[in-house]
Design an enzyme around this catalytic site. Structure first.
Site, PDB file in Angstrom:
ATOM      1  N   HIS A  96      41.368  13.928  42.379  1.00 53.39           N
ATOM      2  CA  HIS A  96      40.141  12.860  41.994  1.00 53.39           C
ATOM      3  C   HIS A  96      39.728  12.667  43.417  1.00 53.39           C
ATOM      4  O   HIS A  96      40.565  12.237  44.374  1.00 53.39           O
ATOM      5  CB  HIS A  96      40.841  11.627  41.392  1.00 53.39           C
ATOM      6  CG  HIS A  96      39.817  10.954  40.774  1.00 53.39           C
ATOM      7  ND1 HIS A  96      39.124   9.936  41.787  1.00 53.39           N
ATOM      8  CD2 HIS A  96      38.909  10.625  39.754  1.00 53.39           C
ATOM      9  CE1 HIS A  96      38.225   9.395  40.998  1.00 53.39           C
ATOM     10  NE2 HIS A  96      38.173   9.787  39.780  1.00 53.39           N
ATOM     11  N   GLU A  98      39.070   9.597  44.860  1.00 53.35           N
ATOM     12  CA  GLU A  98      39.828   8.683  45.346  1.00 53.35           C
ATOM     13  C   GLU A  98      41.127   8.835  45.837  1.00 53.35           C
ATOM     14  O   GLU A  98      41.586   8.257  46.983  1.00 53.35           O
ATOM     15  CB  GLU A  98      40.048   7.434  44.019  1.00 53.35           C
ATOM     16  CG  GLU A  98      38.738   6.697  43.737  1.00 53.35           C
ATOM     17  CD  GLU A  98      38.339   6.456  42.395  1.00 53.35           C
ATOM     18  OE1 GLU A  98      39.401   6.432  41.772  1.00 53.35           O
ATOM     19  OE2 GLU A  98      37.086   6.069  42.107  1.00 53.35           O
ATOM     20  N   GLU A 171      32.773  15.852  39.603  1.00 54.81           N
ATOM     21  CA  GLU A 171      32.422  14.352  39.920  1.00 54.81           C
ATOM     22  C   GLU A 171      31.778  14.268  41.380  1.00 54.81           C
ATOM     23  O   GLU A 171      32.647  14.037  42.238  1.00 54.81           O
ATOM     24  CB  GLU A 171      33.647  13.582  39.834  1.00 54.81           C
ATOM     25  CG  GLU A 171      34.330  13.819  38.276  1.00 54.81           C
ATOM     26  CD  GLU A 171      35.078  12.272  38.095  1.00 54.81           C
ATOM     27  OE1 GLU A 171      35.137  12.006  37.298  1.00 54.81           O
ATOM     28  OE2 GLU A 171      36.160  11.893  38.957  1.00 54.81           O
ATOM     29  N   SER A 215      29.441   7.762  36.593  1.00 54.13           N
ATOM     30  CA  SER A 215      28.680   6.599  36.191  1.00 54.13           C
ATOM     31  C   SER A 215      28.206   7.008  34.762  1.00 54.13           C
ATOM     32  O   SER A 215      26.773   7.094  34.526  1.00 54.13           O
ATOM     33  CB  SER A 215      27.362   6.285  37.060  1.00 54.13           C
ATOM     34  OG  SER A 215      27.785   5.945  38.253  1.00 54.13           O
TER      35      SER A 215
HETATM   36  P1  13P Z   1      32.741   5.861  36.909  1.00 52.57           P
HETATM   37  O1  13P Z   1      32.554   6.474  35.441  1.00 52.57           O
HETATM   38  O2  13P Z   1      33.014   4.503  36.673  1.00 52.57           O
HETATM   39  O3  13P Z   1      31.571   6.099  37.828  1.00 52.57           O
HETATM   40  O4  13P Z   1      33.933   6.714  37.520  1.00 52.57           O
HETATM   41  C1  13P Z   1      33.973   8.004  37.314  1.00 52.57           C
HETATM   42  C2  13P Z   1      35.358   8.560  37.434  1.00 52.57           C
HETATM   43  O5  13P Z   1      35.761   8.565  38.845  1.00 52.57           O
HETATM   44  C3  13P Z   1      36.238   9.203  36.351  1.00 52.57           C
HETATM   45  O6  13P Z   1      37.231   9.684  37.074  1.00 52.57           O
END
Ligand code: 13P
Length: 360
Positions: A96, A98, A171, A215
């Site tokens: 991910h 993050e 993503e 999003s």
């Molecule tokens: P959002 O839907 O808040 O943009 O996040 C997407 C995400 O990181 C799912 O893993």
């Protein structure tokens, strides 16, 4: 029709109480609506077990957000693949953005994590995607290819044997939590590129499912899912609000169930129509017998039988016409909703400051 996947990544949010309440609401909707797609809840690790207790008899699957790169041992604070399996986890996120950007994890850590998960029979949801800078410099495809190649090369043996244990989630970093989504044209081109890149690596990978994340909301979920090669959605923010998550599940379910039902009726009508035409042309004596033409001619007489067949043919032909029109309407509606997404995606809104997007 392929089973769609709707996954909710709760990230580091919620309390025990809110997690239980959210799970109960989703569970209630799932039981009531009898969705046919795969619904995955991905809570923080500390809430995995209480959530599992609630969903274990349902169709909802449990996902984890992270796994240790190591097998059991002296790794304070980590949770191993076997511990996740023991707790009823079916899926786990790896890669991910993050974790890439905020926690500095790299491809070698991801590769170990993929192995630990596959060893423990847990399906990997591997996330990848370009940053805002990459996007602005038109490097999206180069970055995607690089990330995918590393994943498949580093885990070649494991993935060739267990490709069904991998799901890929595209993503774009700039779309996560920002309210921005790629345009339909960009999505079509990127997902075709991902599909081709993966398939070209090995034909065994052709059935690996592809998700979109970034999003996703109840308003854009249906348009996003209409994109060719998108098999499901990975949802962040909207998965924390029961109504939004349920609305996303329902929109997709209603649409695909209606489409499948219509298509099935359409095919059945087509077959009946062909048989009726053959019977009336005298070429389908056997089919006529199967329909009981002997019995009906006794009741209606030869002429009555012919009139009955004529009427039946007209009714079936009209119904076939109606299902054709309905299917055409649904597909034209698909492209209309896709177009409206372009207008909503105001590119100029993309904030220049990449750091803003990288903040949790
Ligand atoms: P959002 O839907 O808040 O943009 O996040 C997407 C995400 O990181 C799912 O893993």
């Amino acid at each position: 029709m392929l089973k769609k996947i709707i996954a909710g990544n709760w990230k580091q949010n919620g309390t025990l109480k809110s997690s239980i309440s959210l799970t109960k609401k989703v569970l209630q909707a799932v039981k009531k609506e009898k969705y046919t797609h795969e619904i995955i809840i991905i809570p923080p690790s500390i809430f995995l077990l209480p959530v599992k207790d609630l969903i274990h008899k349902s169709q909802i699957k449990l996902g984890a957000q992270n796994v240790s790169a190591f097998d059991d041992g002296a790794y304070t604070g980590e949770i191993s693949g076997s511990m996740l399996k023991d707790s009823g986890v079916d899926y786990c996120l790896v890669g991910h953005s993050e974790r890439r950007h905020l926690l500095n994890e790299d491809e070698s850590a991801f590769s170990s994590k993929v192995s630990r998960l596959i060893d423990n029979d847990i399906t990997v949801i591997y996330c990848f995607g370009e940053t805002l800078n990459d996007y602005k410099n038109k490097k999206t495809k180069i970055i995607i290819k690089r990330q995918l190649k590393k994943l498949f090369l580093n885990n070649e043996n494991n993935l060739k044997k267990h490709s069904s244990k991998l799901i890929l989630a595209y993503e774009p970093v700039w779309a996560i939590g920002t309210g921005l989504v790629p345009t339909p044209e960009e999505l079509v081109s990127i997902f075709k590129y991902i599909r081709d890149t993966v398939n070209n690596l090995d034909k065994k990978y052709a059935s690996i499912k592809l998700l979109y994340g970034g999003s996703v909301t109840p308003d854009n979920a249906s348009s996003l899912m209409d994109t060719e090669h998108i098999d499901g959605l990975l949802i962040g923010g909207a998965s924390l609000i029961a109504k939004k998550f349920i609305d996303i599940c329902s929109t997709i379910w209603d649409k695909y169930t209606m489409q499948t039902a219509l298509l099935t009726i359409h095919i059945i009508l087509a077959v009946i129509l062909v048989v009726l035409v053959l019977v009336q042309q005298g070429k389908g004596a056997d089919a006529g017998a199967a329909f009981g033409s002997g019995a009906s001619s006794t009741v209606f007489g030869a002429r009555g039988n012919a009139t009955f067949l004529n009427k039946l043919t007209t009714i079936v032909a009209l119904s076939f016409f109606v299902t054709s029109l309905s299917l055409a309407y649904i597909s034209s509606n698909k492209s209309q909703t896709s177009k409206s997404l372009i207008n909503e995606t105001v590119k100029e809104e993309i904030v220049d400051d990449q750091e803003k997007f990288d903040k949790p």
